[in-house]
Every structure is written in structure tokens, then in C-alpha cells.
Design a protein around this motif. Sequence first.
Motif, PDB file in Angstrom:
ATOM      1  N   VAL A 164       0.834  -1.199   0.000  1.00 12.38           N
ATOM      2  CA  VAL A 164       0.000   0.000   0.000  1.00 12.38           C
ATOM      3  C   VAL A 164       0.871   1.252   0.000  1.00 12.38           C
ATOM      4  CG1 VAL A 164      -1.579   1.367   1.420  1.00 12.38           C
ATOM      5  CG2 VAL A 164      -2.029  -1.060   1.051  1.00 12.38           C
ATOM      6  N   PHE A 165       1.946   1.216   0.774  1.00 16.61           N
ATOM      7  CA  PHE A 165       2.865   2.365   0.820  1.00 16.61           C
ATOM      8  C   PHE A 165       3.464   2.631  -0.561  1.00 16.61           C
ATOM      9  CE2 PHE A 165       7.235   3.950   1.361  1.00 16.61           C
ATOM     10  CZ  PHE A 165       6.978   5.150   2.010  1.00 16.61           C
ATOM     11  N   LEU A 166       3.917   1.554  -1.227  1.00 18.97           N
ATOM     12  CA  LEU A 166       4.510   1.716  -2.558  1.00 18.97           C
ATOM     13  C   LEU A 166       3.480   2.198  -3.573  1.00 18.97           C
ATOM     14  CD1 LEU A 166       6.758  -1.484  -2.725  1.00 18.97           C
ATOM     15  CD2 LEU A 166       7.486   0.871  -2.321  1.00 18.97           C
ATOM     16  N   ILE A 167       2.253   1.714  -3.436  1.00 17.94           N
ATOM     17  CA  ILE A 167       1.191   2.134  -4.356  1.00 17.94           C
ATOM     18  C   ILE A 167       0.902   3.623  -4.195  1.00 17.94           C
ATOM     19  CG2 ILE A 167      -1.290   1.925  -4.822  1.00 17.94           C
ATOM     20  CD1 ILE A 167      -0.954  -1.080  -4.120  1.00 17.94           C
ATOM     21  N   VAL A 168       0.857   4.083  -2.951  1.00 20.53           N
ATOM     22  CA  VAL A 168       0.603   5.502  -2.700  1.00 20.53           C
ATOM     23  C   VAL A 168       1.724   6.362  -3.278  1.00 20.53           C
ATOM     24  CG1 VAL A 168       0.436   7.261  -0.896  1.00 20.53           C
ATOM     25  CG2 VAL A 168      -0.818   5.117  -0.656  1.00 20.53           C
ATOM     26  N   ILE A 169       2.974   5.928  -3.072  1.00 18.88           N
ATOM     27  CA  ILE A 169       4.113   6.672  -3.623  1.00 18.88           C
ATOM     28  C   ILE A 169       4.022   6.741  -5.145  1.00 18.88           C
ATOM     29  CG2 ILE A 169       6.622   6.694  -3.913  1.00 18.88           C
ATOM     30  CD1 ILE A 169       5.674   7.475  -1.121  1.00 18.88           C
ATOM     31  N   SER A 170       3.747   5.591  -5.781  1.00 16.60           N
ATOM     32  CA  SER A 170       3.638   5.549  -7.250  1.00 16.60           C
ATOM     33  C   SER A 170       2.461   6.394  -7.735  1.00 16.60           C
ATOM     34  CB  SER A 170       3.465   4.104  -7.728  1.00 16.60           C
ATOM     35  OG  SER A 170       4.582   3.319  -7.369  1.00 16.60           O
ATOM     36  N   SER A 199      -6.650   5.277  -6.613  1.00 18.42           N
ATOM     37  CA  SER A 199      -5.771   4.307  -5.957  1.00 18.42           C
ATOM     38  C   SER A 199      -5.365   4.786  -4.566  1.00 18.42           C
ATOM     39  CB  SER A 199      -4.520   4.071  -6.808  1.00 18.42           C
ATOM     40  OG  SER A 199      -4.852   3.431  -8.019  1.00 18.42           O
ATOM     41  N   ILE A 200      -5.104   6.090  -4.418  1.00 13.68           N
ATOM     42  CA  ILE A 200      -4.724   6.648  -3.122  1.00 13.68           C
ATOM     43  C   ILE A 200      -5.882   6.529  -2.132  1.00 13.68           C
ATOM     44  CG2 ILE A 200      -4.133   8.783  -1.909  1.00 13.68           C
ATOM     45  CD1 ILE A 200      -2.535   9.611  -4.385  1.00 13.68           C
ATOM     46  N   LEU A 201      -7.099   6.820  -2.605  1.00 11.13           N
ATOM     47  CA  LEU A 201      -8.270   6.746  -1.730  1.00 11.13           C
ATOM     48  C   LEU A 201      -8.502   5.316  -1.241  1.00 11.13           C
ATOM     49  CD1 LEU A 201     -10.738   9.110  -3.646  1.00 11.13           C
ATOM     50  CD2 LEU A 201      -9.455   9.605  -1.553  1.00 11.13           C
ATOM     51  N   LEU A 256       0.315  11.393 -10.316  1.00 12.27           N
ATOM     52  CA  LEU A 256      -0.513  12.600 -10.300  1.00 12.27           C
ATOM     53  C   LEU A 256       0.194  13.747 -11.020  1.00 12.27           C
ATOM     54  CD1 LEU A 256      -2.027  12.647  -6.686  1.00 12.27           C
ATOM     55  CD2 LEU A 256      -3.292  12.421  -8.833  1.00 12.27           C
ATOM     56  N   PHE A 257       1.506  13.774 -10.878  1.00 11.37           N
ATOM     57  CA  PHE A 257       2.295  14.844 -11.505  1.00 11.37           C
ATOM     58  C   PHE A 257       2.841  14.442 -12.873  1.00 11.37           C
ATOM     59  CE2 PHE A 257       2.515  15.486  -6.911  1.00 11.37           C
ATOM     60  CZ  PHE A 257       2.131  16.810  -6.806  1.00 11.37           C
ATOM     61  N   ASN A 258       2.949  13.136 -13.093  1.00 14.94           N
ATOM     62  CA  ASN A 258       3.456  12.645 -14.388  1.00 14.94           C
ATOM     63  C   ASN A 258       2.530  11.545 -14.912  1.00 14.94           C
ATOM     64  OD1 ASN A 258       6.175  14.092 -14.445  1.00 14.94           O
ATOM     65  ND2 ASN A 258       6.290  12.992 -12.492  1.00 14.94           N
ATOM     66  N   PRO A 259       1.351  11.920 -15.433  1.00 17.15           N
ATOM     67  CA  PRO A 259       0.379  10.933 -15.920  1.00 17.15           C
ATOM     68  C   PRO A 259       0.969  10.053 -17.030  1.00 17.15           C
ATOM     69  CG  PRO A 259      -0.605  13.111 -15.780  1.00 17.15           C
ATOM     70  CD  PRO A 259       0.868  13.298 -15.603  1.00 17.15           C
ATOM     71  N   VAL A 260       0.558   8.772 -16.989  1.00 12.38           N
ATOM     72  CA  VAL A 260       1.001   7.809 -18.000  1.00 12.38           C
ATOM     73  C   VAL A 260      -0.148   7.506 -18.944  1.00 12.38           C
ATOM     74  CG1 VAL A 260       1.903   5.494 -18.389  1.00 12.38           C
ATOM     75  CG2 VAL A 260       2.652   6.790 -16.381  1.00 12.38           C
TER      76      VAL A 260
END
Length: 292
Positions: free
Chosen positions: A88-94, A180-182, A99-103
Motif C-alpha cells: 500500500v505504501f509503494l502504491i501511494v508513492i507511485s 488508488s490513493i483513496l 498525479l504529476f506525471n500521468p502515464v
Amino acid sequence: MENKTKLSIAILLNSVIVVLQIVFGLYAHSMALITDAVHNFQDVVSLIIAYVAVLFMSKKPTESRTFGYLRSEVMAGFVNSAFLMGAVFLIVISSIERLFNPVEVDSIYVIVMGGIAFVINAFSAWLLGFHHHHDHDHEDLNIRAAYLHLLSDAGISLGVVAGGVMIYLYGIHWVDPLISILFSGYIFRETLPVLKKSYFILMEFVPQGFDTEKIKNVILSFPEVKDVHDLHLWALSSKDIYLSAHLVFESNVTVKEFNTVLEKIKKTLEKEGINHITLQPETEGYTCRYSY
């Protein structure tokens, strides 16, 4: 349905998800699907661990393993929950980075494969969570942790679908990481109590919901018992609560009288939720060097 059967179905279904998401993720150049596939693969591993734990739990005690494998449930629950917290921590970081670099992704493939993954994960989570996640005091921590893993995948897959729809309709790429963050916040809230409870059991702390002072007073409520010391209260699994204590009686108590009182105390303590009770009788004047 037995836990082994439920876990077998969940492992099979989630393995199919991993293969399909990797294949279509590479074909559609979708990092979102590949990332979800990696998370699903982690859940397949955790489900296999949970399955092995269930197998160990069914093994009977032996001369060298007098408690059997009761603690395997808690160990599996702790490992699964700890890994999930890390994921979950890694998912939030990613997600924050995206959010700043959309894929950019092929939204059609994302919607279809994300939808399939959501349905299968939600079904698997329901299969494991049904009759388990409503009873937090007597739940199987191993199955609970596996259920949370699947719930996290269902939430993330739903986020992938919602993001794909928004990208397809409006070209808004930041919706996917936001969802994903929510969901990660919800999963964190649900996982933390399981991690805490399994850690407490592994450390042999007094089980949550029990009060040693209250238990001591219950024992002292019997007039034959003059004192209680060296009292220990711990759990081997989410369902097996143990108690041991030294009881002080008057010097003229007989074995028969002690047995009578012992049975009364055990019946009373069983009503408190303690199902493995060991009580040692002592007479006044006897000093135990382990007392406290």
C-alpha cells in the motif's frame, strides 16, 4: 465451504488474472495493467502462504510439537498484513508520482481487463471474507489477511477501470492514481488492526479484550481461594486463549476439595472466553520463587 477449498479457488482465479493482465498490458503498452498484475501476483503468493498455513493448522500435536501448528495462522496473518502495508505504501508513492506525471494508456484494454480483474477479485474476497470479516473478535487472522489482500486488488482494479473510463471520455489521466490513493487509505485502515492483533499474539501479550485484573478478581471471588499469583494470559491463535495461575488455599485443603473448586473456576473462566486453563494449587506459607 472449507478454507482450503476457498483458498484454492482464489489462487486459481487470481493466477488467471495475472497472466491476462500481463499479456494485455504489454499489448496495450499499459503500465497501469502491468502494475496491477504485479500486485495481483503478490496476492497469489500471499494466498499460497495462507493455504500452506491452513494445511499446517490441521496437523495434530506431536511429542516434539505439543501445541501443534496453531500459531501458523497468526504468523501467516502477520506476514501477509505486513507485506500488504508495504505494498500500500509503494502504491501511494507511485500514485503520487503519477498525479504529476500521468502515464498514457490504451483506455479500452484498461477498462475491459480492469473490469474482469475487479469482478474476480471481488468474488474471491467475498468468498474468503464471508462469515469471517464480520466477527473481529473470533476471526481467523490468516483468512482475514488473505481477504484484505483480495479486497485491495479489487479496489485497485476498480480504480484502474474508473481511470480508464475517465481517460476514454475526457482524457483526464490523474483520476486513476487519485482513486488508488483513496482505496489505499481504506485498506490501510482495515489492515492495521489485523497487523496489530497478530503482533500482540506473537509477542504473547494479554489478548485484546481481556483484563488480567478482572480475571484475577473472578478467581478470588471463590472464598476457598486466598490469593492468586504468577497469572499469565496469552493466545496461541485467534481462537485459543490460555491461562495459567498459582492459587493459594488454606493449609488444610484436601485434593478432593481443590478439584471441586477447580471445576467451578474453570467453568466460570470458560464463560469469559478462556478455553485452556492450567491452575496450580498452593498452601499458605508456600513460597514460589517465580512469583511476582
